[in-house]
Design a protein around this motif. Structure first.
Motif, PDB file in Angstrom:
ATOM      1  N   ARG A   1       7.517   3.411   6.861  1.00  0.00           N
ATOM      2  CA  ARG A   1       6.151   2.993   7.208  1.00  0.00           C
ATOM      3  C   ARG A   1       6.175   1.814   8.182  1.00  0.00           C
ATOM      4  O   ARG A   1       5.411   1.774   9.149  1.00  0.00           O
ATOM      5  N   LEU A   2       7.063   0.862   7.922  1.00  0.00           N
ATOM      6  CA  LEU A   2       7.139  -0.312   8.789  1.00  0.00           C
ATOM      7  C   LEU A   2       7.673   0.072  10.167  1.00  0.00           C
ATOM      8  O   LEU A   2       7.253  -0.480  11.181  1.00  0.00           O
ATOM      9  N   GLU A   3       8.596   1.037  10.181  1.00  0.00           N
ATOM     10  CA  GLU A   3       9.136   1.490  11.461  1.00  0.00           C
ATOM     11  C   GLU A   3       8.049   2.219  12.253  1.00  0.00           C
ATOM     12  O   GLU A   3       7.925   2.044  13.465  1.00  0.00           O
ATOM     13  N   ALA A   4       7.254   3.025  11.526  1.00  0.00           N
ATOM     14  CA  ALA A   4       6.160   3.743  12.196  1.00  0.00           C
ATOM     15  C   ALA A   4       5.112   2.777  12.724  1.00  0.00           C
ATOM     16  O   ALA A   4       4.471   3.035  13.745  1.00  0.00           O
ATOM     17  N   ALA A   5       4.947   1.656  12.020  1.00  0.00           N
ATOM     18  CA  ALA A   5       3.976   0.648  12.492  1.00  0.00           C
ATOM     19  C   ALA A   5       4.480  -0.043  13.749  1.00  0.00           C
ATOM     20  O   ALA A   5       3.697  -0.665  14.467  1.00  0.00           O
ATOM     21  N   GLY A   6       5.793   0.040  13.992  1.00  0.00           N
ATOM     22  CA  GLY A   6       6.331  -0.500  15.242  1.00  0.00           C
ATOM     23  C   GLY A   6       6.985  -1.860  15.129  1.00  0.00           C
ATOM     24  O   GLY A   6       7.211  -2.512  16.147  1.00  0.00           O
ATOM     25  N   LEU A   7       7.290  -2.292  13.914  1.00  0.00           N
ATOM     26  CA  LEU A   7       7.925  -3.608  13.770  1.00  0.00           C
ATOM     27  C   LEU A   7       9.299  -3.575  14.438  1.00  0.00           C
ATOM     28  O   LEU A   7      10.103  -2.685  14.175  1.00  0.00           O
ATOM     29  N   ASP A   8       9.557  -4.527  15.282  1.00  0.00           N
ATOM     30  CA  ASP A   8      10.813  -4.552  16.018  1.00  0.00           C
ATOM     31  C   ASP A   8      11.235  -6.002  16.256  1.00  0.00           C
ATOM     32  O   ASP A   8      10.587  -6.701  17.029  1.00  0.00           O
ATOM     33  N   PRO A   9      12.270  -6.505  15.608  1.00  0.00           N
ATOM     34  CA  PRO A   9      13.209  -5.798  14.753  1.00  0.00           C
ATOM     35  C   PRO A   9      12.612  -5.493  13.378  1.00  0.00           C
ATOM     36  O   PRO A   9      11.726  -6.210  12.912  1.00  0.00           O
ATOM     37  N   LEU A  10      13.145  -4.436  12.778  1.00  0.00           N
ATOM     38  CA  LEU A  10      12.651  -4.017  11.461  1.00  0.00           C
ATOM     39  C   LEU A  10      13.177  -4.963  10.380  1.00  0.00           C
ATOM     40  O   LEU A  10      14.383  -5.207  10.327  1.00  0.00           O
ATOM     41  N   PRO A  11      12.284  -5.519   9.549  1.00  0.00           N
ATOM     42  CA  PRO A  11      12.772  -6.412   8.489  1.00  0.00           C
ATOM     43  C   PRO A  11      13.546  -5.628   7.420  1.00  0.00           C
ATOM     44  O   PRO A  11      13.332  -4.422   7.247  1.00  0.00           O
ATOM     45  N   ARG A  12      14.433  -6.330   6.728  1.00  0.00           N
ATOM     46  CA  ARG A  12      15.212  -5.689   5.666  1.00  0.00           C
ATOM     47  C   ARG A  12      14.291  -5.491   4.455  1.00  0.00           C
ATOM     48  O   ARG A  12      13.573  -6.423   4.082  1.00  0.00           O
TER      49      ARG A  12
ATOM     50  N   ALA B   1       0.832  -1.207   0.000  1.00  0.00           N
ATOM     51  CA  ALA B   1       0.000   0.000   0.000  1.00  0.00           C
ATOM     52  C   ALA B   1       0.861   1.249   0.000  1.00  0.00           C
ATOM     53  O   ALA B   1       0.580   2.211  -0.721  1.00  0.00           O
ATOM     54  N   ARG B   2       1.924   1.259   0.828  1.00  0.00           N
ATOM     55  CA  ARG B   2       2.794   2.430   0.867  1.00  0.00           C
ATOM     56  C   ARG B   2       3.500   2.618  -0.480  1.00  0.00           C
ATOM     57  O   ARG B   2       3.609   3.708  -1.011  1.00  0.00           O
ATOM     58  N   CYS B   3       3.926   1.498  -1.050  1.00  0.00           N
ATOM     59  CA  CYS B   3       4.628   1.536  -2.330  1.00  0.00           C
ATOM     60  C   CYS B   3       3.701   2.077  -3.427  1.00  0.00           C
ATOM     61  O   CYS B   3       4.116   2.859  -4.281  1.00  0.00           O
ATOM     62  N   GLY B   4       2.415   1.653  -3.380  1.00  0.00           N
ATOM     63  CA  GLY B   4       1.456   2.089  -4.390  1.00  0.00           C
ATOM     64  C   GLY B   4       1.208   3.591  -4.365  1.00  0.00           C
ATOM     65  O   GLY B   4       0.724   4.166  -5.339  1.00  0.00           O
ATOM     66  N   GLY B   5       1.519   4.239  -3.241  1.00  0.00           N
ATOM     67  CA  GLY B   5       1.304   5.677  -3.121  1.00  0.00           C
ATOM     68  C   GLY B   5       2.486   6.511  -3.585  1.00  0.00           C
ATOM     69  O   GLY B   5       2.412   7.738  -3.561  1.00  0.00           O
ATOM     70  N   ILE B   6       3.555   5.877  -3.985  1.00  0.00           N
ATOM     71  CA  ILE B   6       4.750   6.621  -4.404  1.00  0.00           C
ATOM     72  C   ILE B   6       4.636   6.987  -5.883  1.00  0.00           C
ATOM     73  O   ILE B   6       4.259   6.141  -6.709  1.00  0.00           O
ATOM     74  N   ASP B   7       4.955   8.226  -6.185  1.00  0.00           N
ATOM     75  CA  ASP B   7       4.856   8.701  -7.573  1.00  0.00           C
ATOM     76  C   ASP B   7       5.799   7.910  -8.482  1.00  0.00           C
ATOM     77  O   ASP B   7       6.979   7.735  -8.153  1.00  0.00           O
TER      78      ASP B   7
END
Lengths: 192, 205
Positions: free
Chosen positions: A172-183, A127-133
């Motif tokens: 976006r994933l960091e803002a969602a709180g994923l910990d640890p953050l996936p690559r 979804a985040r990717c789809g919003g990128i110009d």
């Protein structure tokens, strides 16, 4: 065969090996039914069914060093190894851990667990990717350690699109709180 | 949310794997003659079945033993297959009274779960949710599955659940929750255009 004591279990779990368990369960059931059927026929007619004649002759003529015993032994070793591998190989986690928000430790709970399913992470990234110009379409796959996006674009020169995508999705994933953050990685294809 | 038979499967696959593997290795060693020199078993040139199979299987008790073995093996297989069905293992009715002298107060955990769902469904960004209570009234466990839209502020949803929903549930039960497990899912429908309308959480009956 009660599996749990009525308590909740972790939502972040390994595969439950349902397919191998079902296959072995079906084989055990089929063996049991066959044995019962043969015995009932023996008890009713007084003799074992004639279908056993072939296996009986085969067993009677078999010596320990015959190819049949070698084949059975090798087959058993292979099946045993497969069963052991099914049990031992851990498999990927079904979900990724999410950190608690600030102040959430004040909740009246002794133990807390928050997870996001791999599918949810993939949806969020797509979804985040789809919003990128510049992005025409995107698909995403997520494992417990990495997220990969397949992106198609109308741009002839993709330039820094790949970097913008990975940075934006990582944010976006960091803002969602994923910990640890996936690559996060991305492959960009230009539409010709 | 639902619980599966992961531990049971791993245990039995390991046990059966070891049995079959050991049997296979023993058959190979016996076929090669190694087992004969190691454990003084029959020479590899001997027949596998040395006695008359027909006379050995004729007694009635042999048939009974085979019948019992068949029933046990078949039942184990059937039970193992049935164990694969994912189960909720929801809590029984919560007994909220201390002793029966002053009367009984019981509460169906699904009522509390519905109240939790209704509260969560009103949060911004939440599409749907389902709650499941396990444990007992004094030691309750809450498992939540919350589906949000792809624009939702996930950390905000988590914070609101932990600072309003969980305290409300703990207050209703007059105890601290033992465990709270929250699974966040994201709706597959992309909110890429138009206005996002948040679910009101209205329950139609």
């Amino acid at each position: 065969m009660s599996r749990h004591d009525g308590r909740s279990t972790s939502l972040r779990r390994r595969p439950s090996r349902t397919v191998p368990a079902l296959i072995v369960g079906i084989l055990l059931l089929a063996t049991g039914v066959t044995l019962v059927w043969l015995t009932i026929a023996r008890l009713m007619n007084g003799t074992w069914p004639t279908v056993l004649q072939g296996p009986r002759d085969l067993l009677t003529g078999l010596t320990w060093n015959s190819p049949g015993v070698w084949g059975i032994g090798a087959g058993a070793v292979v099946v045993g190894l497969i069963l052991l591998l099914c049990a031992i190989v851990p498999g990927a986690f079904s979900a990724l851990p999410v950190r608690g928000s600030d102040g959430s430790d004040q909740a009246p709970v002794q133990e807390q667990e928050t997870v996001m399913t791999r599918r949810a992470v993939a949806h969020l990234a797509r979804a985040r990717c789809g919003g990128i110009d510049g992005v025409s379409s995107a698909t995403a796959t997520a494992t417990s350690k990495r997220v990969h996006l397949n992106v198609s674009t109308n741009l002839r020169e993709t330039g820094d699109l790949q970097t913008r995508i990975t940075e934006s999705v990582r944010e976006r994933l960091e803002a969602a709180g994923l910990d640890p953050l996936p690559r996060v990685s991305a492959t960009v294809h230009s539409k010709d | 949310m639902r619980q599966t038979a992961g531990t049971l499967n791993r245990t039995w696959l390991t046990i059966l794997g070891i049995i079959v593997l050991v049997a296979g290795i023993a058959a190979l060693l016996q076929a090669s003659g190694e087992l004969h020199s190691l454990a003084n078993t029959a020479p590899s040139s001997d027949r596998v079945v040395t006695s008359d199979l027909h006379s050995a299987t004729s007694p009635q008790w042999v048939a009974v033993v085979v019948l019992l073995a068949g029933v046990i093996v078949g039942l184990l297989g059937l039970l193992w297959m049935l164990a694969q069905i994912p189960r909720k293992n929801a809590a029984d009715a919560y007994r909220l009274h201390h002793d029966g002298a002053q009367g009984f107060t019981v509460c169906d955990p699904s009522v509390l779960a519905t109240a939790v769902e209704n509260q969560i469904n009103t949060l911004p960004g939440v599409v749907t949710s389902s709650a499941l209570l396990r444990g007992t009234a004094t030691d309750p466990d809450l498992t939540l599955k919350v589906t949000v839209n792809d624009r939702a502020d996930v950390q905000d949803v988590i914070a609101r659940i932990r600072t309003s929903t969980l305290p409300d549930l703990a207050k209703a039960l007059e105890t601290t929750l033992q465990k709270s497990r929250l699974q966040i899912d994201v709706s597959g429908r992309t909110q890429s255009s138009g206005t996002v309308v948040h679910s009101s959480g209205t329950v139609l009956q």
